[in-house]
Design a protein around this motif. Structure first.
Motif, PDB file in Angstrom:
ATOM      1  N   ALA A  20      44.973 -31.181 133.034  1.00 45.19           N
ATOM      2  CA  ALA A  20      46.272 -30.643 132.618  1.00 45.19           C
ATOM      3  C   ALA A  20      46.325 -29.130 132.782  1.00 45.19           C
ATOM      4  CB  ALA A  20      46.547 -31.028 131.166  1.00 45.19           C
ATOM      5  N   LEU A  21      45.245 -28.440 132.385  1.00 48.51           N
ATOM      6  CA  LEU A  21      45.217 -26.983 132.515  1.00 48.51           C
ATOM      7  C   LEU A  21      45.202 -26.569 133.981  1.00 48.51           C
ATOM      8  CD1 LEU A  21      42.694 -26.075 129.675  1.00 48.51           C
ATOM      9  CD2 LEU A  21      45.142 -25.634 129.703  1.00 48.51           C
ATOM     10  N   GLY A  22      44.438 -27.286 134.804  1.00 49.38           N
ATOM     11  CA  GLY A  22      44.407 -26.965 136.231  1.00 49.38           C
ATOM     12  C   GLY A  22      45.762 -27.140 136.879  1.00 49.38           C
ATOM     13  N   THR A  23      46.456 -28.225 136.516  1.00 49.87           N
ATOM     14  CA  THR A  23      47.797 -28.457 137.058  1.00 49.87           C
ATOM     15  C   THR A  23      48.759 -27.356 136.618  1.00 49.87           C
ATOM     16  OG1 THR A  23      47.407 -30.851 137.035  1.00 49.87           O
ATOM     17  CG2 THR A  23      49.691 -30.094 137.180  1.00 49.87           C
ATOM     18  N   VAL A 160      50.743 -10.681 137.141  1.00 49.11           N
ATOM     19  CA  VAL A 160      50.278 -12.042 137.414  1.00 49.11           C
ATOM     20  C   VAL A 160      48.795 -12.168 137.076  1.00 49.11           C
ATOM     21  CG1 VAL A 160      49.935 -13.773 139.218  1.00 49.11           C
ATOM     22  CG2 VAL A 160      52.023 -12.414 139.183  1.00 49.11           C
ATOM     23  N   GLY A 161      48.017 -11.107 137.361  1.00 48.35           N
ATOM     24  CA  GLY A 161      46.594 -11.136 137.037  1.00 48.35           C
ATOM     25  C   GLY A 161      46.357 -11.256 135.541  1.00 48.35           C
ATOM     26  N   VAL A 162      47.195 -10.572 134.741  1.00 50.96           N
ATOM     27  CA  VAL A 162      47.076 -10.689 133.282  1.00 50.96           C
ATOM     28  C   VAL A 162      47.346 -12.129 132.848  1.00 50.96           C
ATOM     29  CG1 VAL A 162      48.098  -9.969 131.092  1.00 50.96           C
ATOM     30  CG2 VAL A 162      47.657  -8.277 132.874  1.00 50.96           C
ATOM     31  N   LEU A 168      43.103 -18.511 131.863  1.00 49.28           N
ATOM     32  CA  LEU A 168      41.698 -18.909 131.945  1.00 49.28           C
ATOM     33  C   LEU A 168      41.037 -18.894 130.567  1.00 49.28           C
ATOM     34  CD1 LEU A 168      40.581 -17.083 135.223  1.00 49.28           C
ATOM     35  CD2 LEU A 168      40.927 -19.528 134.888  1.00 49.28           C
ATOM     36  N   VAL A 169      41.305 -17.835 129.792  1.00 44.35           N
ATOM     37  CA  VAL A 169      40.725 -17.758 128.445  1.00 44.35           C
ATOM     38  C   VAL A 169      41.249 -18.899 127.576  1.00 44.35           C
ATOM     39  CG1 VAL A 169      40.632 -16.375 126.343  1.00 44.35           C
ATOM     40  CG2 VAL A 169      40.338 -15.270 128.563  1.00 44.35           C
ATOM     41  N   ALA A 170      42.577 -19.106 127.607  1.00 44.00           N
ATOM     42  CA  ALA A 170      43.150 -20.196 126.821  1.00 44.00           C
ATOM     43  C   ALA A 170      42.613 -21.544 127.284  1.00 44.00           C
ATOM     44  CB  ALA A 170      44.677 -20.169 126.928  1.00 44.00           C
ATOM     45  N   GLY A 171      42.414 -21.682 128.609  1.00 41.56           N
ATOM     46  CA  GLY A 171      41.875 -22.931 129.128  1.00 41.56           C
ATOM     47  C   GLY A 171      40.457 -23.194 128.650  1.00 41.56           C
ATOM     48  N   LEU A 175      39.291 -26.279 126.352  1.00 42.68           N
ATOM     49  CA  LEU A 175      38.248 -27.208 126.780  1.00 42.68           C
ATOM     50  C   LEU A 175      37.170 -27.351 125.711  1.00 42.68           C
ATOM     51  CD1 LEU A 175      37.845 -26.251 130.542  1.00 42.68           C
ATOM     52  CD2 LEU A 175      38.841 -28.331 129.611  1.00 42.68           C
ATOM     53  N   VAL A 176      36.769 -26.226 125.124  1.00 42.04           N
ATOM     54  CA  VAL A 176      35.756 -26.283 124.061  1.00 42.04           C
ATOM     55  C   VAL A 176      36.280 -27.087 122.875  1.00 42.04           C
ATOM     56  CG1 VAL A 176      34.460 -24.912 122.391  1.00 42.04           C
ATOM     57  CG2 VAL A 176      34.633 -24.156 124.763  1.00 42.04           C
ATOM     58  N   VAL A 177      37.535 -26.814 122.478  1.00 41.67           N
ATOM     59  CA  VAL A 177      38.124 -27.560 121.357  1.00 41.67           C
ATOM     60  C   VAL A 177      38.226 -29.036 121.693  1.00 41.67           C
ATOM     61  CG1 VAL A 177      40.227 -27.853 119.998  1.00 41.67           C
ATOM     62  CG2 VAL A 177      39.366 -25.565 120.470  1.00 41.67           C
TER      63      VAL A 177
END
Length: 247
Positions: A20-23, A160-162, A168-171, A175-177
């Protein structure tokens, strides 16, 4: 068996969340980048007409002044090209350049300006020079010159980089959660399965004195209720058997 269930459930949640995050990443980031670049191009396309008007109303000796004035007001490098038609593509010569006195590279092979020279129509697009991307808009003048506005997209791409870094951080956090929640959820189910397994072993060994208790209302709870019903019937049969033997 139980550790395998925990691992499989944790990995399944990891795969679902990662997918889901990758999409979302593949949809959000390119779309955001495209919209920011499109907004910049829309603005340049409007601004280039202002410089074209100045060029068409001024003699060629004043085109440099038009370019410099346009750059200061529009915050974009402004170039006026003289076009010499040739094969396989037209030759562009800088007649006026707002950065001509600086160390900036002369843009005699600009793709957007060349397309405008070939088609005779306004053109827009993004180009890459070195490691930097630029938004550009070009428009021919009535006397055949080409006015080009070029502006760096570094500010837009920095935004866009921000967004990319935050995604990425939220992803990673998600994933850890997901793994922790999956593992803890599987652990709770594994404990319930263990209780049912021990109850089945007691019943199989002929011990019907301890009830099978599970307060859940899901499939495991229904299975526990079935075990309890079976335990009561077997307990009654065992009591009847012992009374018959005693009589």
């Amino acid at each position: 068996m139980i550790p395998g269930i925990r691992l499989r459930l944790a990995l399944a949640l990891f795969a679902v969340v990662a997918g889901a995050l990758g999409t979302a990443y593949l949809i959000v980031v390119p779309t955001l980048e495209s919209r920011l670049a499109g907004a910049k191009l829309d603005q340049l396309e409007k601004d280039v007409a202002t410089v074209v008007e100045c060029v068409e109303l001024s003699p060629s000796v004043q085109w440099q002044e038009c370019a410099e004035r346009g750059a200061s007001v529009l915050h974009a490098r402004t170039i006026v090209f003289q076009v010499y038609q040739g094969a396989p593509r037209p030759q562009l010569v800088n007649l006026a350049d707002s950065q001509i006195a600086s160390s900036a590279e002369a843009l005699t092979r600009d793709q957007i300006a060349e397309r405008a020279a070939v088609t005779g129509l306004p053109q827009r697009g993004t180009v890459t020079r070195g490691d930097e991307r630029f938004a550009e808009a070009a428009q021919p003048t009535v006397d055949g010159a080409i006015v080009l506005l070029t502006s760096s997209l570094s500010d837009q791409l920095a935004g866009v980089g921000v967004v990319q870094r935050r995604l990425l951080v939220a992803g990673l956090i998600a994933l850890v959660v997901a793994v922790l929640v999956g593992y803890l959820g599987a652990t709770l189910h594994a404990q319930r399965i263990r209780r049912l397994e021990r109850a089945a072993e007691r019943i199989a060994s002929g011990r019907f004195d301890e009830p099978v208790v599970d307060t859940g209302d899901d499939e495991l709870g229904q299975l526990a209720a079935g075990f309890e019903h079976m335990r009561l019937r077997l307990e009654n049969l065992d009591r009847a058997r012992r009374e018959f033997i005693a009589n």
